[in-house]
Design a protein around this motif. Structure first.
Motif, PDB file in Angstrom:
ATOM      1  N   TYR A  25      -6.353  -2.000  -6.016  1.00 54.31           N
ATOM      2  CA  TYR A  25      -7.504  -1.347  -5.421  1.00 54.31           C
ATOM      3  C   TYR A  25      -7.097   0.064  -4.981  1.00 54.31           C
ATOM      4  CZ  TYR A  25      -8.622  -6.318  -4.763  1.00 54.31           C
ATOM      5  OH  TYR A  25      -8.812  -7.654  -4.954  1.00 54.31           O
ATOM      6  N   PRO A  26      -8.078   0.954  -4.868  1.00 52.88           N
ATOM      7  CA  PRO A  26      -7.775   2.259  -4.251  1.00 52.88           C
ATOM      8  C   PRO A  26      -7.457   2.066  -2.771  1.00 52.88           C
ATOM      9  CG  PRO A  26      -9.809   2.347  -5.545  1.00 52.88           C
ATOM     10  CD  PRO A  26      -9.446   0.898  -5.427  1.00 52.88           C
ATOM     11  N   ASN A  27      -6.515   2.831  -2.299  1.00 52.52           N
ATOM     12  CA  ASN A  27      -6.114   2.777  -0.886  1.00 52.52           C
ATOM     13  C   ASN A  27      -6.657   4.010  -0.174  1.00 52.52           C
ATOM     14  OD1 ASN A  27      -4.744   1.856   1.441  1.00 52.52           O
ATOM     15  ND2 ASN A  27      -3.029   3.231   0.988  1.00 52.52           N
ATOM     16  N   VAL A  34      -2.658   3.629  -3.647  1.00 52.83           N
ATOM     17  CA  VAL A  34      -2.924   2.386  -4.366  1.00 52.83           C
ATOM     18  C   VAL A  34      -2.635   1.213  -3.446  1.00 52.83           C
ATOM     19  CG1 VAL A  34      -2.299   0.936  -6.347  1.00 52.83           C
ATOM     20  CG2 VAL A  34      -2.368   3.419  -6.595  1.00 52.83           C
ATOM     21  N   HIS A  35      -3.492   0.201  -3.526  1.00 53.71           N
ATOM     22  CA  HIS A  35      -3.315  -1.043  -2.783  1.00 53.71           C
ATOM     23  C   HIS A  35      -3.132  -2.157  -3.806  1.00 53.71           C
ATOM     24  CE1 HIS A  35      -5.376  -4.448  -0.298  1.00 53.71           C
ATOM     25  NE2 HIS A  35      -4.073  -4.639  -0.445  1.00 53.71           N
ATOM     26  N   GLY A  59      -2.611   7.889  -6.175  1.00 57.38           N
ATOM     27  CA  GLY A  59      -3.658   6.902  -6.379  1.00 57.38           C
ATOM     28  C   GLY A  59      -3.963   6.660  -7.833  1.00 57.38           C
ATOM     29  N   LEU A  60      -4.989   5.866  -8.066  1.00 58.83           N
ATOM     30  CA  LEU A  60      -5.410   5.523  -9.422  1.00 58.83           C
ATOM     31  C   LEU A  60      -6.116   6.713 -10.050  1.00 58.83           C
ATOM     32  CD1 LEU A  60      -6.846   1.965  -8.679  1.00 58.83           C
ATOM     33  CD2 LEU A  60      -4.662   2.493  -9.762  1.00 58.83           C
ATOM     34  N   ARG A  61      -5.701   7.020 -11.286  1.00 60.02           N
ATOM     35  CA  ARG A  61      -6.304   8.138 -12.009  1.00 60.02           C
ATOM     36  C   ARG A  61      -6.955   7.607 -13.270  1.00 60.02           C
ATOM     37  NH1 ARG A  61      -1.362   9.774 -10.241  1.00 60.02           N
ATOM     38  NH2 ARG A  61      -0.354   9.343 -12.239  1.00 60.02           N
ATOM     39  N   HIS A 110      -6.213   7.846   0.112  1.00 57.59           N
ATOM     40  CA  HIS A 110      -5.692   8.011  -1.253  1.00 57.59           C
ATOM     41  C   HIS A 110      -4.479   7.108  -1.390  1.00 57.59           C
ATOM     42  CE1 HIS A 110      -2.551  10.570   0.515  1.00 57.59           C
ATOM     43  NE2 HIS A 110      -3.523  11.166   1.183  1.00 57.59           N
ATOM     44  N   ARG A 139       0.842  -1.195   0.000  1.00 58.85           N
ATOM     45  CA  ARG A 139       0.000   0.000   0.000  1.00 58.85           C
ATOM     46  C   ARG A 139       0.878   1.247   0.000  1.00 58.85           C
ATOM     47  NH1 ARG A 139      -2.694  -3.457   3.704  1.00 58.85           N
ATOM     48  NH2 ARG A 139      -4.869  -3.886   3.124  1.00 58.85           N
TER      49      ARG A 139
END
Length: 372
Positions: free
Chosen positions: A354-356, A361-362, A316-318, A359, A311
């Protein structure tokens, strides 16, 4: 694999090719397959004998069963011998059927049945016995020839699948060896540049960073000589990597490794976990203005699957832009990790993003747990 030898797109063979093609001799028959074929042959022989008795074509229970079994077993043996000596499919029938029929009838006569071969000299008078012998011989030959033909096909298919698997394994091993031999230039250059700047400003910290770099390189080069490693060894290498990054990024990077000691004995193929950590650094922490934190966790679920979570608290994911690129980590991207998981573990291996919250990334890596 050479496309010239790929049978998947080859046109279908005509039906007569089965009687004219030259087939290689099969490998030794496994014991369980051999016993299953003999059991099937005996069942067919008894069925033929019962059919002949029910139709009134033959008389006498014991002679009919004796002849049916002797002829069937001898033809089976004759065809098995022809299978290894005669390369042509049609020639095996031409040799096994007459020889097996005559020898089987003689064997039945020696065992106590009447000698049907004497009746074959006058087929008009003893047509029922002639039909009986031919029916038994043809049925037994069909069973035997189809069995061996299917055995040949399965052997060839298994050999082709084995060659394809070996080719894929060799290709994967070559790619892994190349990837293991590479050192991420971006990481190495940044580390050396930081050491160069610390030599005058903070020599003790420069020595500490060189010690971490030395440990990282030693562990990385030692890993290239092994097809697999343990989670503990991989975490030791990742710890050196994060320690170097923490000196370079200073307060902008915080990290924590929370993996129980019992799980560190787990077998872990190299270059599965490290790319996720390097991607978290490059695409998660470095672009963030105030940096962030990387957390590595490990757990074992009730199904015996090892879960490794990476994590970060980066951007994060965009939409339209993945947080993890496939060109980072020395060319080891997520597509490569997923491909190796599928090759090594099939459906049991998985990589998911996955989103963490709040904010970041996981990245979750899942694979079967096995101790070294």
């Amino acid at each position: 694999m050479n496309p010239q030898h790929d049978d998947s797109e080859a046109p279908p063979r005509p039906w007569w090719s089965a009687f004219s093609r030259r087939l290689p001799a099969p490998a030794c028959e496994p014991a369980d397959t051999r016993w299953r074929s003999l059991l099937l042959l005996l069942i067919v022989n008894q069925g033929i004998a019962l059919l002949l008795l029910a139709a009134g074509i033959s008389s006498g229970l014991w002679p009919t069963f004796l002849i049916a079994n002797c002829v069937g077993i001898v033809i089976y043996t004759a065809y098995a011998v022809a299978q290894r000596l005669v390369p042509w499919y049609w020639a095996r029938h031409a040799l096994a059927l007459p020889f097996g029929l005559l020898l089987g009838l003689k064997l039945a006569a020696l065992a106590g049945a009447y000698d049907v071969t004497q009746s074959l000299l006058d087929p008009v008078t003893h047509w029922r016995l002639v039909v009986t012998c031919l029916l038994i011989a043809m049925a037994a030959t069909i069973v035997i020839s189809q069995y061996f033909h299917n055995l040949e096909y399965r052997a060839q298919l298994a050999a082709e699948q084995r060659r394809a698997a070996e080719a894929r394994q060799a290709e994967t091993a070559a790619q892994l060896a190349l990837l293991q031999a590479q050192i991420e230039p971006h990481f190495l250059f940044n580390t050396l540049a930081t050491v160069h700047g610390l030599i005058e400003r903070d020599p003790p910290l420069a020595r500490t960073m060189l010690d971490h770099l030395n440990g990282y390189l030693r562990a990385s080069l030692g890993r290239t000589r092994r097809p697999s490693t343990t989670l503990g060894d991989e975490l030791e290498l990742i710890g050196e990597l994060l320690a170097i990054a923490a000196i370079r990024l200073q307060a902008r990077l915080r990290y924590r490794i929370d993996v129980p000691d019992a799980l560190r004995r787990a077998v872990l193929p190299p270059l599965l976990l490290q790319p996720l950590v390097e991607n978290a650094l490059e695409h998660g922490i470095e672009p963030a203005l105030h940096g962030g934190e990387i957390v590595i966790e490990g757990r074992l679920d009730a199904d015996g699957l090892l879960h490794l979570d990476v994590r970060d608290s980066g951007p994060g994911l965009r939409d339209g832009q993945p947080a993890f690129g496939d060109n980072g980590a020395g060319g080891v991207g997520l597509a490569n990790v997923r491909q190796r998981l599928a090759t090594l573990y099939g459906d049991a291996g998985r990589l998911a993003l996955y989103p963490n919250a709040p904010h970041g990334v996981h990245a979750e890596l899942r694979l079967p747990y096995r101790e070294a």
